[in-house]
Design a protein around this motif. Structure first.
Motif, short mmCIF file in Angstrom:
data_model
loop_
_atom_site.label_atom_id
_atom_site.label_comp_id
_atom_site.label_asym_id
_atom_site.label_seq_id
_atom_site.Cartn_x
_atom_site.Cartn_y
_atom_site.Cartn_z
N ALA A 46 0.83 -1.22 0.00
CA ALA A 46 0.00 0.00 0.00
C ALA A 46 0.86 1.26 0.00
CB ALA A 46 -0.93 -0.01 1.22
N HIS A 47 2.16 1.11 0.33
CA HIS A 47 3.06 2.27 0.29
C HIS A 47 3.76 2.39 -1.06
CE1 HIS A 47 6.30 -0.68 1.14
NE2 HIS A 47 5.44 -1.16 2.00
N GLY A 48 3.39 1.52 -2.02
CA GLY A 48 3.95 1.59 -3.36
C GLY A 48 3.27 2.66 -4.20
N ASN A 49 3.81 2.87 -5.41
CA ASN A 49 3.26 3.90 -6.29
C ASN A 49 2.90 3.35 -7.67
OD1 ASN A 49 3.33 6.31 -4.60
ND2 ASN A 49 5.54 6.03 -4.62
N ASP A 50 2.42 2.10 -7.70
CA ASP A 50 1.92 1.54 -8.96
C ASP A 50 0.80 2.45 -9.46
OD1 ASP A 50 2.81 -0.43 -6.97
OD2 ASP A 50 2.60 -1.89 -8.58
N PRO A 51 0.63 2.56 -10.78
CA PRO A 51 -0.41 3.46 -11.32
C PRO A 51 -1.80 3.21 -10.72
CG PRO A 51 1.04 2.75 -13.09
CD PRO A 51 1.46 1.98 -11.87
N TRP A 52 -2.18 1.93 -10.54
CA TRP A 52 -3.52 1.65 -10.01
C TRP A 52 -3.63 2.06 -8.54
CZ3 TRP A 52 -4.80 -1.64 -5.96
CH2 TRP A 52 -3.84 -2.57 -5.56
N ILE A 53 -2.51 1.97 -7.81
CA ILE A 53 -2.53 2.38 -6.40
C ILE A 53 -2.70 3.90 -6.31
CG2 ILE A 53 -1.07 2.61 -4.33
CD1 ILE A 53 -0.06 -0.21 -4.84
N CYS A 54 -2.02 4.65 -7.15
CA CYS A 54 -2.17 6.10 -7.17
C CYS A 54 -3.60 6.50 -7.55
CB CYS A 54 -1.16 6.73 -8.14
SG CYS A 54 0.55 6.52 -7.60
N LYS A 55 -4.17 5.75 -8.50
CA LYS A 55 -5.56 6.02 -8.91
C LYS A 55 -6.53 5.71 -7.77
CE LYS A 55 -8.71 5.30 -12.80
NZ LYS A 55 -8.91 4.65 -14.12
N LEU A 56 -6.24 4.63 -7.03
CA LEU A 56 -7.08 4.27 -5.88
C LEU A 56 -6.99 5.33 -4.79
CD1 LEU A 56 -8.91 2.27 -4.40
CD2 LEU A 56 -6.86 1.00 -3.71
N LEU A 57 -5.81 5.86 -4.55
CA LEU A 57 -5.64 6.93 -3.56
C LEU A 57 -6.51 8.14 -3.92
CD1 LEU A 57 -1.78 6.76 -3.02
CD2 LEU A 57 -3.50 6.34 -1.26
N ASN A 58 -6.53 8.51 -5.19
CA ASN A 58 -7.35 9.63 -5.63
C ASN A 58 -8.83 9.34 -5.44
OD1 ASN A 58 -5.21 11.28 -6.36
ND2 ASN A 58 -5.08 10.43 -8.43
N LEU A 59 -9.23 8.09 -5.74
CA LEU A 59 -10.63 7.70 -5.55
C LEU A 59 -11.02 7.80 -4.08
CD1 LEU A 59 -13.36 6.49 -6.37
CD2 LEU A 59 -12.29 4.21 -6.27
N LEU A 60 -10.15 7.32 -3.19
CA LEU A 60 -10.46 7.34 -1.76
C LEU A 60 -10.55 8.77 -1.22
CD1 LEU A 60 -8.26 4.35 -0.54
CD2 LEU A 60 -10.72 4.39 -0.99
N LYS A 61 -9.73 9.65 -1.73
CA LYS A 61 -9.82 11.06 -1.33
C LYS A 61 -11.15 11.66 -1.77
CE LYS A 61 -4.82 11.72 -1.39
NZ LYS A 61 -3.65 12.22 -2.14
N LYS A 62 -11.58 11.24 -2.95
CA LYS A 62 -12.88 11.72 -3.46
C LYS A 62 -14.03 11.17 -2.60
CE LYS A 62 -13.17 12.10 -7.85
NZ LYS A 62 -13.23 11.82 -9.29
N LEU A 63 -13.94 9.90 -2.24
CA LEU A 63 -14.98 9.29 -1.40
C LEU A 63 -15.02 9.94 -0.03
CD1 LEU A 63 -14.55 5.50 -2.31
CD2 LEU A 63 -16.29 7.08 -3.15
N ASP A 64 -13.86 10.34 0.47
CA ASP A 64 -13.80 11.05 1.75
C ASP A 64 -14.53 12.39 1.63
OD1 ASP A 64 -13.06 12.01 4.31
OD2 ASP A 64 -11.24 12.90 3.48
N SER A 65 -14.27 13.12 0.56
CA SER A 65 -14.91 14.43 0.38
C SER A 65 -16.43 14.30 0.23
CB SER A 65 -14.32 15.14 -0.84
OG SER A 65 -14.72 14.52 -2.04
N MET A 66 -16.87 13.14 -0.28
CA MET A 66 -18.30 12.88 -0.45
C MET A 66 -18.93 12.27 0.80
SD MET A 66 -18.06 11.24 -4.30
CE MET A 66 -19.82 11.07 -4.59
N LYS A 67 -18.08 11.98 1.80
CA LYS A 67 -18.52 11.33 3.05
C LYS A 67 -19.18 9.97 2.78
CE LYS A 67 -17.19 14.51 5.99
NZ LYS A 67 -16.24 15.23 5.11
N LYS A 68 -18.65 9.24 1.80
CA LYS A 68 -19.14 7.89 1.52
C LYS A 68 -18.57 6.91 2.54
CE LYS A 68 -21.62 8.27 -2.30
NZ LYS A 68 -23.02 7.80 -2.37
N LYS A 69 -19.35 5.92 2.92
CA LYS A 69 -18.87 4.88 3.82
C LYS A 69 -17.80 4.05 3.12
CE LYS A 69 -21.68 4.90 7.56
NZ LYS A 69 -21.31 4.70 8.96
N VAL A 70 -16.64 3.90 3.78
CA VAL A 70 -15.56 3.07 3.24
C VAL A 70 -15.00 2.21 4.35
CG1 VAL A 70 -13.34 3.01 2.05
CG2 VAL A 70 -14.96 4.85 1.54
N LEU A 71 -14.97 0.89 4.11
CA LEU A 71 -14.38 -0.06 5.04
C LEU A 71 -13.14 -0.66 4.39
CD1 LEU A 71 -14.47 -1.88 7.60
CD2 LEU A 71 -15.96 -3.44 6.30
N GLY A 72 -11.97 -0.46 5.00
CA GLY A 72 -10.73 -0.98 4.45
C GLY A 72 -10.24 -2.17 5.25
#
Length: 245
Positions: free
Chosen positions: A72-98
């Motif tokens: 999870a501390h890597g920078n593979d393209p899909w991991i970076c894209k997932l990080l952006n998605l999670l930041k967006k979900l946070d701003s939308m206050k969507k429920k996220v269980l990791g």
């Protein structure tokens, strides 16, 4: 199924042939634990580049991020894209269980620090200590000590200031955390059966990630210890579906 809540699993690992055959893949494992009548569950194989589009995100009531063989501390393209998605979900206050990798990547997306576990691999059934001051405990009437299956070599080192540590163990300082009312991470695997773990130990051994002596020690631990899967299921459902205080 129309009219019920909608959830999505963000799958971060490839299914092994065994898990596909026995459990219909990791998506099947999570649906088996979390799905209830009238709900719709979808899967996005994010590690393979399959992400929900921006328009589709709002249709979901919650998201679950799975474990992974990747860092999870890597920078593979899909991991970076997932990080952006999670930041967006946070701003939308969507429920996220990791879960496991999902716990770590969620902490990273929120501004925490993650990396290799200082004490090395944690595999087996481990007892988790919940914070006695947590409202979550009071609302679910959960025990203060709870065994769970663990399988990780990375961990959350530090959480953002607004996050709350809900549980820890003798091996890992941040086993469960909560960020607001909409995000929660669990380092262990509430969804795993002992059968899945034993299969995973064999795979790790075959790939030389762990040594035979360690694998034998872990198998012995798994034989005598039982995870409380029902209690963890109650916690996951309570969080994801808004049944907590």
């Amino acid at each position: 199924m129309g009219g019920g809540k909608r959830f999505a699993v963000l799958q971060c690992a490839e299914d092994s042939d065994y898990v596909k055959k026995m459990y219909e893949g990791y998506f099947g494992v999570f649906v088996g634990m979390l799905a209830e009548g009238g709900e719709t569950w979808d899967v996005y194989r994010v590690a393979a580049g399959d992400f929900p589009n921006d328009e589709g995100i709002d249709a979901y009531d919650g998201f679950v991020i799975t474990g992974s063989c990747n860092d999870a501390h890597g920078n593979d393209p899909w991991i970076c894209k997932l990080l952006n998605l999670l930041k967006k979900l946070d701003s939308m206050k969507k429920k996220v269980l990791g879960i496991c990798f999902g716990h770590q990547i969620l902490a990273r997306a929120l501004g925490g620090r993650i990396g290799r576990a200082i004490s090395g691999w944690d595999i087996g059934v481990r007892t988790i200590h919940f914070s006695p001051s947590s409202k979550l405990l009071a609302s679910l009437k959960m025990p203060k000590l709870l065994p769970i299956i663990e399988c990780h070599q990375d961990e959350v080192w530090e959480l953002p200031s607004k996050a709350e540590v809900l549980a820890w163990s003798s091996k890992t300082g941040i086993e469960v955390f909560r960020y607001g009312d909409h995000m929660m991470g669990i380092q262990g695997h509430p969804e795993y059966t002992k059968d899945i773990l034993l299969h995973l130990i064999d795979r790790l051994l075959q790939r030389n990630f762990i040594k035979e002596s360690f694998a034998e020690e872990v198998r012995a631990n798994v034989e005598v210890c039982e995870p409380d899967r029902d209690a963890w299921k109650k916690l996951c459902l309570g969080f994801l579906k808004g049944r907590l205080l």
